[in-house]
Write a protein that holds these residues in place. Sequence first.
Motif, PDB file in Angstrom:
ATOM      1  N   LEU A   1      29.548  39.223  38.118  1.00  0.00           N
ATOM      2  CA  LEU A   1      30.625  38.489  38.789  1.00  0.00           C
ATOM      3  C   LEU A   1      30.076  37.446  39.761  1.00  0.00           C
ATOM      4  CD1 LEU A   1      33.063  41.425  39.437  1.00  0.00           C
ATOM      5  CD2 LEU A   1      33.626  39.347  38.207  1.00  0.00           C
TER       6      LEU A   1
ATOM      7  N   ALA B   1      37.185  37.508  39.064  1.00  0.00           N
ATOM      8  CA  ALA B   1      37.089  38.673  38.163  1.00  0.00           C
ATOM      9  C   ALA B   1      37.820  38.388  36.848  1.00  0.00           C
ATOM     10  CB  ALA B   1      37.646  39.918  38.838  1.00  0.00           C
TER      11      ALA B   1
ATOM     12  N   ALA C   1      35.699  36.028  34.801  1.00  0.00           N
ATOM     13  CA  ALA C   1      34.518  36.730  34.286  1.00  0.00           C
ATOM     14  C   ALA C   1      34.876  37.639  33.110  1.00  0.00           C
ATOM     15  CB  ALA C   1      33.862  37.541  35.399  1.00  0.00           C
TER      16      ALA C   1
ATOM     17  N   ASP D   1      35.867  46.276  34.593  1.00  0.00           N
ATOM     18  CA  ASP D   1      35.213  45.549  35.676  1.00  0.00           C
ATOM     19  C   ASP D   1      35.028  46.452  36.890  1.00  0.00           C
ATOM     20  OD1 ASP D   1      38.157  45.150  35.819  1.00  0.00           O
ATOM     21  OD2 ASP D   1      37.690  44.102  37.665  1.00  0.00           O
TER      22      ASP D   1
END
Length: 138
Positions: A12, A52, A55, A116
Amino acid sequence: MIYGIGNDICDLRRIGETLARRGDRFAEKVLGPQEIKVFQARRARVESRGIAYLATRFSAKESFSKAIGMGMRMPMTWRDCEILNEASGKPFIRLHGELAEWFASRGLQAHVSVSDETDYVATFVVVEQPRLAAKENP
């Protein structure tokens, strides 16, 4: 029958640094039309949520390109592959343009998983070809 499998892990911090360096051009290169709307809304609320989201989409597209066996070359493009979410939150892949035509002509189906954490994103894609399995097992 499994056509291909792809996975990816993404830092990230690297995505955040790239976004800071290149600005919104980076997000606009990677994200499709529906994704960019979600990215902008999440980023407006909390910067880290936007990063996030970007990503996870970057990583999932990398995984998808590996699963179809072509990497980032035509007809695979960043913007023609969108990773969206059903109302339940389950991610799914929506394709556009030449990539959608290429994928459909082979009777392929894709499944995506996105995870994540604080510093990393991990994605996994399985692409299957159900018609072949049906022909092999009458």
